[in-house]
Design a protein around this motif. Structure first.
Motif, PDB file in Angstrom:
ATOM      1  N   ALA A 128      33.358 -34.083   0.489  1.00 39.73           N
ATOM      2  CA  ALA A 128      33.201 -35.355   0.284  1.00 39.73           C
ATOM      3  C   ALA A 128      34.019 -35.259  -1.249  1.00 39.73           C
ATOM      4  CB  ALA A 128      32.026 -35.883   0.495  1.00 39.73           C
ATOM      5  N   ILE A 129      33.420 -34.355  -2.313  1.00 38.50           N
ATOM      6  CA  ILE A 129      34.175 -34.242  -3.870  1.00 38.50           C
ATOM      7  C   ILE A 129      35.122 -33.988  -3.962  1.00 38.50           C
ATOM      8  CG2 ILE A 129      33.550 -34.294  -6.166  1.00 38.50           C
ATOM      9  CD1 ILE A 129      29.624 -34.585  -5.387  1.00 38.50           C
ATOM     10  N   LEU A 130      36.175 -34.946  -4.394  1.00 38.05           N
ATOM     11  CA  LEU A 130      37.300 -33.873  -4.915  1.00 38.05           C
ATOM     12  C   LEU A 130      37.665 -34.264  -5.816  1.00 38.05           C
ATOM     13  CD1 LEU A 130      39.496 -37.490  -3.796  1.00 38.05           C
ATOM     14  CD2 LEU A 130      39.040 -35.904  -1.852  1.00 38.05           C
ATOM     15  N   THR A 131      38.250 -32.656  -6.041  1.00 34.30           N
ATOM     16  CA  THR A 131      38.397 -31.467  -6.954  1.00 34.30           C
ATOM     17  C   THR A 131      39.382 -32.446  -8.383  1.00 34.30           C
ATOM     18  OG1 THR A 131      39.846 -29.807  -6.234  1.00 34.30           O
ATOM     19  CG2 THR A 131      37.384 -30.348  -5.760  1.00 34.30           C
TER      20      THR A 131
ATOM     21  N   ILE B  26      48.322 -43.049   3.469  1.00 36.77           N
ATOM     22  CA  ILE B  26      48.013 -41.492   3.157  1.00 36.77           C
ATOM     23  C   ILE B  26      47.120 -40.493   3.917  1.00 36.77           C
ATOM     24  CG2 ILE B  26      48.307 -42.587   0.718  1.00 36.77           C
ATOM     25  CD1 ILE B  26      45.542 -42.083   0.446  1.00 36.77           C
ATOM     26  N   GLN B  27      47.403 -39.668   3.436  1.00 38.46           N
ATOM     27  CA  GLN B  27      46.941 -38.150   4.211  1.00 38.46           C
ATOM     28  C   GLN B  27      45.869 -38.653   3.573  1.00 38.46           C
ATOM     29  OE1 GLN B  27      48.035 -36.559   6.097  1.00 38.46           O
ATOM     30  NE2 GLN B  27      47.013 -35.020   7.202  1.00 38.46           N
ATOM     31  N   PRO B  28      44.418 -38.469   5.008  1.00 42.25           N
ATOM     32  CA  PRO B  28      42.811 -38.591   4.394  1.00 42.25           C
ATOM     33  C   PRO B  28      42.400 -37.073   3.783  1.00 42.25           C
ATOM     34  CG  PRO B  28      43.567 -38.850   6.806  1.00 42.25           C
ATOM     35  CD  PRO B  28      44.637 -38.724   6.687  1.00 42.25           C
ATOM     36  N   GLU B  29      41.744 -37.804   3.148  1.00 37.82           N
ATOM     37  CA  GLU B  29      40.572 -36.184   2.845  1.00 37.82           C
ATOM     38  C   GLU B  29      39.403 -36.903   2.005  1.00 37.82           C
ATOM     39  OE1 GLU B  29      43.478 -34.466  -0.720  1.00 37.82           O
ATOM     40  OE2 GLU B  29      43.718 -36.370  -0.343  1.00 37.82           O
ATOM     41  N   GLY B  30      38.294 -35.986   1.965  1.00 38.16           N
ATOM     42  CA  GLY B  30      36.480 -36.135   1.801  1.00 38.16           C
ATOM     43  C   GLY B  30      36.373 -35.554   2.774  1.00 38.16           C
ATOM     44  N   ILE B  31      35.238 -36.216   3.924  1.00 34.69           N
ATOM     45  CA  ILE B  31      33.702 -35.428   4.392  1.00 34.69           C
ATOM     46  C   ILE B  31      34.322 -36.426   5.682  1.00 34.69           C
ATOM     47  CG2 ILE B  31      32.288 -36.711   3.992  1.00 34.69           C
ATOM     48  CD1 ILE B  31      30.933 -34.985   4.618  1.00 34.69           C
ATOM     49  N   HIS B  32      34.506 -36.351   6.877  1.00 40.52           N
ATOM     50  CA  HIS B  32      34.563 -36.363   8.365  1.00 40.52           C
ATOM     51  C   HIS B  32      33.139 -37.697   8.315  1.00 40.52           C
ATOM     52  CE1 HIS B  32      37.597 -34.623  11.080  1.00 40.52           C
ATOM     53  NE2 HIS B  32      37.700 -36.240  11.206  1.00 40.52           N
ATOM     54  N   ALA B  33      33.356 -38.917   8.575  1.00 42.06           N
ATOM     55  CA  ALA B  33      32.263 -39.527   9.340  1.00 42.06           C
ATOM     56  C   ALA B  33      31.573 -38.710   9.783  1.00 42.06           C
ATOM     57  CB  ALA B  33      33.083 -41.203   9.622  1.00 42.06           C
ATOM     58  N   SER B  34      31.986 -38.429  10.924  1.00 39.81           N
ATOM     59  CA  SER B  34      31.098 -37.469  12.166  1.00 39.81           C
ATOM     60  C   SER B  34      30.586 -36.718  11.397  1.00 39.81           C
ATOM     61  CB  SER B  34      32.281 -36.973  13.437  1.00 39.81           C
ATOM     62  OG  SER B  34      32.924 -36.468  12.724  1.00 39.81           O
ATOM     63  N   ALA B  35      30.823 -36.647  10.153  1.00 41.08           N
ATOM     64  CA  ALA B  35      29.551 -34.883   9.578  1.00 41.08           C
ATOM     65  C   ALA B  35      28.880 -36.066   9.001  1.00 41.08           C
ATOM     66  CB  ALA B  35      31.121 -34.422   9.128  1.00 41.08           C
TER      67      ALA B  35
ATOM     68  N   PHE C 201      35.081 -39.841   4.038  1.00 43.12           N
ATOM     69  CA  PHE C 201      34.504 -40.723   2.963  1.00 43.12           C
ATOM     70  C   PHE C 201      34.523 -39.889   1.893  1.00 43.12           C
ATOM     71  CE2 PHE C 201      30.891 -40.666  -0.190  1.00 43.12           C
ATOM     72  CZ  PHE C 201      30.916 -41.882  -1.043  1.00 43.12           C
ATOM     73  N   ALA C 202      35.687 -40.448   0.450  1.00 39.44           N
ATOM     74  CA  ALA C 202      35.599 -39.131  -0.646  1.00 39.44           C
ATOM     75  C   ALA C 202      35.730 -40.037  -1.705  1.00 39.44           C
ATOM     76  CB  ALA C 202      37.626 -39.179  -0.475  1.00 39.44           C
TER      77      ALA C 202
END
Lengths: 135, 206
Positions: free
Chosen positions: A13-16, A33-42, A83-84
Motif C-alpha cells: 500500500a505504501i508508495l516509496t 493513471i496506472q493504479p498502484e498500491g494494494i488491491h482492495a481484494s487483498a 488503495f495507496a
C-alpha cells in the motif's frame, strides 16, 4: 486503515515516493493513471469496511438516493480497486492517499500540513456528467 | 456531482491553489508506436514572481510567444526520455500559458504536450525512462503512467526516486491480434458485393 494493515499489506500500500499534490487535479478530466498500491481484494473484511467508510466520506456528499447505488457500484468493482498511501502513518500527520477503481478516483493531498488539503473525487468514466451529455 | 475538487482550509476561504512550491506534473501515455507526454508546471503563490521572471525575460509584464517558446525549450532541455536505453527526441505539440494574474493566485498552470514517435519495437518487454533534471529549490514533482488505450500495452511496474523526478516504466508490448483479414480477400469480397448489388438492382420501367 493504514495502521490496520499488516507489514506485508503495508509494503504494497505504501508508495516509496512523495506525492506532493493531486495527480488527477482539475483539468485532468477523463484521464486515468496506472493504479498502484494494494488491491482492495487483498484486504480483510474489516479492512474493506474501513476502506468503504473512507470512500463514503466523499460519495456521501450526495443524498442517499444517489449515494447508495453509487456505493453498491463501487463495491462491485472491489477486485479492481486499489488503495495507496504516501507519507507518515502517525495519526494527524500530513499524508497522501488515493482510492482508485474503474469508476472512482479519490485523492487526499495535504499541502505540507493538514491545515491545507487538496482533494478530488472523480468518476473518470463520467467526469462532470460527460456520459450523460453523450446520450 | 461526479467530479469534485476542493481545497479545504481552516480559514474561511476555500480554493484550489498552490502556495509555496512549484509543481511539475508529468504524465506519460505509452501506446504502440508512440508516446504521449504531458507536463504541467504550476508555480505556487510564493514562487509566482520568480516563475514569471523566468519566462518574461524582457520584464514587460507580458508572456510573449517568443518568451513562451524559449521557456519551453529550457524546460525540455531539462527533461530526458529513453526507450530501452536509447534517447528519444521530444518536440512540443502544443502548449498553453495562463496569464500572469493566474500565476500570482497560485492557479496558473503551464500545460505542455508532446507526442514522440517511437522506433520499431519488437513484441515483448520494454523500458521507458523519464528524467526531470530540474532540481531547483521549492519544486515538487509528480510522474505517472496513464493507463494505455491499447490493450497491446501492459504496464508491469513503475519505479521512481523518492522525489518523483525520475520514472521508469516497465511494460510489455503484446503481439498484434491475428484478426486482420488479408487484403486480397477483402478486395475480392468488396468486388463481389458491388457486382451483386449491380445485378440485383431493379430495372427501370419506361
Amino acid at each position: 486503515l493504514i495502521n490496520a494493515l499488516d507489514g506485508n499489506q503495508r509494503g504494497k500500500a505504501i508508495l516509496t515516493y512523495r506525492v506532493s499534490d493531486l495527480v488527477l487535479a482539475p483539468g485532468q478530466d477523463g484521464r486515468t493513471i496506472q493504479p498502484e498500491g494494494i488491491h482492495a481484494s487483498a484486504l480483510s473484511a474489516s479492512q474493506q469496511t474501513m476502506l468503504w467508510d473512507i470512500v463514503k466520506e466523499w460519495v456521501g456528499i450526495m443524498n442517499d438516493a444517489f449515494a447508495e447505488p453509487r456505493m453498491a457500484e463501487l463495491r462491485g468493482n472491489l477486485n479492481d480497486t486499489y488503495f495507496a498511501w504516501s507519507g507518515p502513518t502517525t495519526n494527524g500527520s500530513a499524508a497522501y492517499f488515493r482510492v482508485q477503481g474503474p469508476t472512482l478516483v479519490i485523492e487526499y493531498a495535504p499541502q505540507n500540513s493538514v491545515d491545507h488539503i487538496h482533494t478530488i473525487y472523480r468518476d473518470p468514466t463520467n467526469d462532470y456528467g460527460a456520459k450523460f451529455a453523450r446520450r | 456531482m461526479l467530479a469534485l475538487a476542493a481545497a479545504a482550509t481552516l480559514c474561511t476561504t476555500a480554493s484550489a491553489h498552490r502556495r509555496d512550491e512549484c509543481l511539475q506534473a508529468a504524465r506519460l501515455g505509452v501506446e504502440p508506436g508512440r508516446l504521449e507526454l504531458e507536463l504541467d508546471l504550476t508555480p505556487g503563490i510564493a514562487v509566482a514572481d520568480a516563475a514569471i521572471a523566468d519566462i518574461d525575460r524582457d520584464r514587460d509584464g507580458v508572456l510573449s510567444a517568443v518568451e513562451q517558446r524559449a521557456y519551453l525549450e529550457r524546460v525540455l532541455g531539462r527533461v530526458a526520455l529513453e526507450l530501452d536505453g536509447r534517447p528519444l527526441k521530444m518536440e512540443a505539440l502544443s502548449s498553453t500559458f495562463p496569464g500572469v494574474d493566474a500565476f500570482r493566485h497560485g492557479e496558473g498552470t503551464i500545460r505542455f504536450q508532446s507526442v514522440v514517435v517511437l522506433p520499431h519495437q519488437a513484441d515483448g518487454d520494454h523500458q521507458l525512462s523519464f528524467r526531470n533534471m530540474d532540481q531547483r529549490d521549492g519544486t515538487v514533482y509528480l510522474a505517472n503512467a496513464l493507463i494505455p488505450k491499447s490493450d497491446r500495452i501492459v504496464i508491469a511496474t513503475q519505479r521512481r526516486d523518492p522525489a518523483q523526478r525520475n520514472l521508469t516504466i516497465d511494460y510489455v508490448l503484446r503481439p498484434e491480434a491475428a484478426t486482420s483479414v488479408p487484403t486480397w480477400l477483402l478486395a475480392g469480397l468488396t468486388g463481389a458485393a458491388v457486382l451483386a448489388a449491380l445485378l440485383m438492382r431493379p430495372s427501370k420501367i419506361a
